[in-house]
Design an enzyme around this catalytic site. Sequence first.
Site, mmCIF file in Angstrom:
data_model
loop_
_atom_site.group_PDB
_atom_site.id
_atom_site.type_symbol
_atom_site.label_atom_id
_atom_site.label_comp_id
_atom_site.label_asym_id
_atom_site.label_seq_id
_atom_site.Cartn_x
_atom_site.Cartn_y
_atom_site.Cartn_z
ATOM 1 N N CYS A 142 1.283 -1.459 -0.241
ATOM 2 C CA CYS A 142 0.253 -0.291 0.005
ATOM 3 C C CYS A 142 0.311 1.389 0.485
ATOM 4 O O CYS A 142 0.327 2.586 -0.843
ATOM 5 C CB CYS A 142 -0.764 -0.110 1.011
ATOM 6 N N HIS A 267 -2.798 6.241 3.404
ATOM 7 C CA HIS A 267 -1.411 6.988 3.109
ATOM 8 C C HIS A 267 -0.575 8.379 2.983
ATOM 9 O O HIS A 267 -1.783 8.705 2.057
ATOM 10 C CB HIS A 267 -0.532 5.884 2.702
#
Length: 361
Positions: A142, A267
């Site tokens: 990710c 993120h």
Amino acid sequence: MAHLRQDARTGRSGRPTLAVVGATGAVGTVMRQILSQRADVWGEIRLIASPRSAGRKLAVRGEETEVIALTEEAFDGVDVAMFDVPDEVAERWAPLAVAKGAVVVDNSGTFRMDPDVPLVVPEVNPHAVRMRPRGIIANPSCTTLSMIVALGALHAEFGLRELVASSYQAVSGAGRAGVATLRQQLSLVAGTELGTGPGDVRRAVGDNTGPFPEPVALNVVPWAGSAREDGWSSEELKVRDESRKILGLPDLPVAITCVRVPVITTHSLTVHARFEGEVTVEGAREILATAPGVVLFDNPAAGEFPTPADVVGTDPTWVGRVRRALDDPTALELFVCGDNLRKGSALNTAQIAEVVAAELA
């Protein structure tokens, strides 16, 4: 030789059959939402999970579908199997799914650096999907996915030669335990004066640090992953190795520091990218504004730049703070955000599977 299906055992309306392994987990939950939102290219969608979840009924494509247990027989008639499971589960079951005739798209870390398994981001290297000697295609981590779509677009134009980045990673990257830990810590510190003295947050939290080495509420933790040689973490080495493989730059110099922040999902990264020749902000902005899967949101004077609170729940990589480096005319500075459960996990897996479905059609 590429592992190519000679025939597709198609289901509804002549469409391929899809299995979602790990359908009840955090990423599997997002995957079911994505499958319900995107163009419907699938016949049967088979939801597979551990035996303890078998018999549950979950919604996908607006229908209640019963979860079946993970067994070899669960892959009978499956054309494409998406794995959203821990590494050890993927390591055991992905080859069995391939043996049953399925093409596997794996979201674990098990096969990412296997030279016989392509590591694919459809906006960057879709051609790699067809070269899969083991019948498995890997999905990047990710953190890498939060950055690589924008970076790949710039590399295609300018030629990347060095990458320096710092990540600001959401707690959902550590799974449901990470989210539960942050929420519990926030309840302990809310309405207090904590965060004003050395160690006061740690004392209030006690041993309740969950999957993190330090408290994440009112804090940032410069560590994600497990320990590797010379002080590096596994998460940092993932970003380095995966970026090299996806971009086809095996010797790319990469420096990365991964930091955990008190954000639930999405993120962020600061990126310093050096290219083969001189670059301009105008040229970079034009590339980013037209790149598939990228949103350029960059007007700091008006307070416009991506943040996790705005990006969460969306699919693109959002890019802002585009600047040329002060001391290097070949380098750009960027700030990027990407939802780590959508593009960072489930969406990219679904996109890869759709490329395979088109091949089988």
